[in-house]
Design an enzyme around this catalytic site. Structure first.
Site, PDB file in Angstrom:
ATOM      1  N   CYS A   9       0.838  -1.196   0.000  1.00  0.00           N
ATOM      2  CA  CYS A   9       0.000   0.000   0.000  1.00  0.00           C
ATOM      3  C   CYS A   9       0.875   1.249   0.000  1.00  0.00           C
ATOM      4  O   CYS A   9       1.851   1.343   0.740  1.00  0.00           O
ATOM      5  CB  CYS A   9      -0.974  -0.037   1.168  1.00  0.00           C
ATOM      6  SG  CYS A   9      -0.740   1.184   2.442  1.00  0.00           S
ATOM      7  N   GLU A  10       0.560   2.178  -0.874  1.00  0.00           N
ATOM      8  CA  GLU A  10       1.434   3.342  -1.023  1.00  0.00           C
ATOM      9  C   GLU A  10       1.246   4.363   0.108  1.00  0.00           C
ATOM     10  O   GLU A  10       2.052   5.260   0.262  1.00  0.00           O
ATOM     11  CB  GLU A  10       1.234   4.006  -2.384  1.00  0.00           C
ATOM     12  CG  GLU A  10      -0.082   4.706  -2.579  1.00  0.00           C
ATOM     13  CD  GLU A  10      -0.183   5.309  -3.982  1.00  0.00           C
ATOM     14  OE1 GLU A  10       0.543   4.870  -4.886  1.00  0.00           O
ATOM     15  OE2 GLU A  10      -1.006   6.228  -4.152  1.00  0.00           O
ATOM     16  N   HIS A  11       0.187   4.210   0.894  1.00  0.00           N
ATOM     17  CA  HIS A  11      -0.037   5.165   1.983  1.00  0.00           C
ATOM     18  C   HIS A  11       0.794   4.842   3.218  1.00  0.00           C
ATOM     19  O   HIS A  11       1.171   5.728   3.956  1.00  0.00           O
ATOM     20  CB  HIS A  11      -1.521   5.204   2.353  1.00  0.00           C
ATOM     21  CG  HIS A  11      -2.383   5.615   1.196  1.00  0.00           C
ATOM     22  ND1 HIS A  11      -3.539   4.951   0.856  1.00  0.00           N
ATOM     23  CD2 HIS A  11      -2.226   6.586   0.291  1.00  0.00           C
ATOM     24  CE1 HIS A  11      -4.063   5.515  -0.210  1.00  0.00           C
ATOM     25  NE2 HIS A  11      -3.293   6.508  -0.581  1.00  0.00           N
ATOM     26  N   HIS A  12       1.043   3.530   3.452  1.00  0.00           N
ATOM     27  CA  HIS A  12       1.782   3.144   4.652  1.00  0.00           C
ATOM     28  C   HIS A  12       3.018   2.308   4.347  1.00  0.00           C
ATOM     29  O   HIS A  12       3.751   1.961   5.258  1.00  0.00           O
ATOM     30  CB  HIS A  12       0.873   2.335   5.595  1.00  0.00           C
ATOM     31  CG  HIS A  12      -0.353   3.078   6.032  1.00  0.00           C
ATOM     32  ND1 HIS A  12      -1.555   3.012   5.354  1.00  0.00           N
ATOM     33  CD2 HIS A  12      -0.553   3.926   7.061  1.00  0.00           C
ATOM     34  CE1 HIS A  12      -2.438   3.775   5.957  1.00  0.00           C
ATOM     35  NE2 HIS A  12      -1.865   4.350   6.992  1.00  0.00           N
ATOM     36  N   GLN A  25      -5.342  -0.479  -4.001  1.00  0.00           N
ATOM     37  CA  GLN A  25      -6.055  -1.629  -4.576  1.00  0.00           C
ATOM     38  C   GLN A  25      -7.015  -1.234  -5.706  1.00  0.00           C
ATOM     39  O   GLN A  25      -7.122  -1.916  -6.724  1.00  0.00           O
ATOM     40  CB  GLN A  25      -6.809  -2.377  -3.468  1.00  0.00           C
ATOM     41  CG  GLN A  25      -7.494  -3.649  -3.975  1.00  0.00           C
ATOM     42  CD  GLN A  25      -8.212  -4.398  -2.878  1.00  0.00           C
ATOM     43  OE1 GLN A  25      -7.777  -4.414  -1.721  1.00  0.00           O
ATOM     44  NE2 GLN A  25      -9.321  -5.042  -3.227  1.00  0.00           N
ATOM     45  N   HIS A  50      -5.519  -5.797   4.130  1.00  0.00           N
ATOM     46  CA  HIS A  50      -4.516  -4.732   4.189  1.00  0.00           C
ATOM     47  C   HIS A  50      -3.885  -4.672   5.571  1.00  0.00           C
ATOM     48  O   HIS A  50      -4.585  -4.392   6.550  1.00  0.00           O
ATOM     49  CB  HIS A  50      -5.173  -3.380   3.861  1.00  0.00           C
ATOM     50  CG  HIS A  50      -5.558  -3.254   2.416  1.00  0.00           C
ATOM     51  ND1 HIS A  50      -4.950  -2.364   1.567  1.00  0.00           N
ATOM     52  CD2 HIS A  50      -6.463  -3.930   1.671  1.00  0.00           C
ATOM     53  CE1 HIS A  50      -5.472  -2.488   0.354  1.00  0.00           C
ATOM     54  NE2 HIS A  50      -6.396  -3.429   0.397  1.00  0.00           N
ATOM     55  N   CYS A 102      -2.230  -2.442   6.812  1.00  0.00           N
ATOM     56  CA  CYS A 102      -2.342  -1.120   7.438  1.00  0.00           C
ATOM     57  C   CYS A 102      -3.653  -0.967   8.194  1.00  0.00           C
ATOM     58  O   CYS A 102      -3.803  -0.041   8.984  1.00  0.00           O
ATOM     59  CB  CYS A 102      -2.151  -0.005   6.400  1.00  0.00           C
ATOM     60  SG  CYS A 102      -3.374   0.022   5.104  1.00  0.00           S
TER      61      CYS A 102
HETATM   62 ZN    ZN Z   1      -2.407   1.590   3.843  1.00  0.00          ZN
END
Ligand code: ZN
Length: 194
Positions: free
Chosen positions: A82-85, A123, A151, A153
């Site tokens: 995941c690119e956010h975390h 995703q 996920h 995260c």
């Molecule tokens: Zn994430």
């Protein structure tokens, strides 16, 4: 686009990981951590290798075939990040298309999923990218992609809901426009799993 990227800079990743270890108060030189920066750099090269692959090459194995029913490859396992975390999300993808005189080697569908998974991802975007690539290069009558994933995260941090699965879908062509085709693909996708 994907081919023009500069190579992954392992030395830079190693420095960043040393800084990270130092920032959290670790002793960068203790035995267990001595080789960690280099290991992490190799790990990122592997996990993010898809950024430097061109998924279009898989359409070299396209065959002319008069088959005009749905082709579905179900339960393709994948690992993405995941690119956010920068934490993994793991699950399976189901990729289907309705041929228009051309079929794709079945292993290629799995390779295409891998190529888009091995990047910093979201995703929803990954699901659409797989569908659009299939649509643009195989030119079938329709494409359906469903991705189910857990996920990290949200399972190990934040809201902490292990077991929650996110499901995304992308329908293109006939699967989007024609309700009969859409119902057929959705019922195939949701058939009992063994
Ligand atoms: Zn994430």
């Amino acid at each position: 686009m994907s081919q023009s990227l500069k190579p992954i800079d392992n030395a830079k990743i190693e420095n960043a990981i040393r800084d990270l270890l130092d920032a959290i108060g670790e002793d960068v030189n203790r035995e267990g951590l001595r080789d960690t920066p280099a290991r992490v750099a190799r790990m990122y090269s592997e996990l993010l290798g898809g950024m430097r692959e061109n998924p279009e090459i898989h359409f070299k194995s396209v065959f002319t075939e008069e088959y005009d029913e749905i082709v579905l490859l179900r339960d393709i396992p994948f690992f993405s990040m995941c690119e956010h975390h920068m934490l993994p999300f793991i699950g399976s993808a189901h990729v289907a298309y309705l041929p228009s005189g051309k079929v794709l080697g079945v292993s290629k569908m799995a390779r295409i999923v891998d190529c888009f998974a091995k990047r910093l991802q979201v995703q929803e975007r990954m699901t659409g990218e797989i569908a659009d690539l299939m649509m643009n290069h195989l030119k079938p009558l329709g494409v359906a992609v469903v991705v189910e994933a857990s996920h990290s995260c949200m399972t190990i941090r934040g809201i902490k809901k292990p077991g929650a699965t996110m499901v995304t879908s992308a329908l293109r062509g006939l699967f989007r426009k024609d309700s009969r085709s859409r119902n057929e693909i959705l019922s195939l996708l949701h058939q009992d799993r063994r």
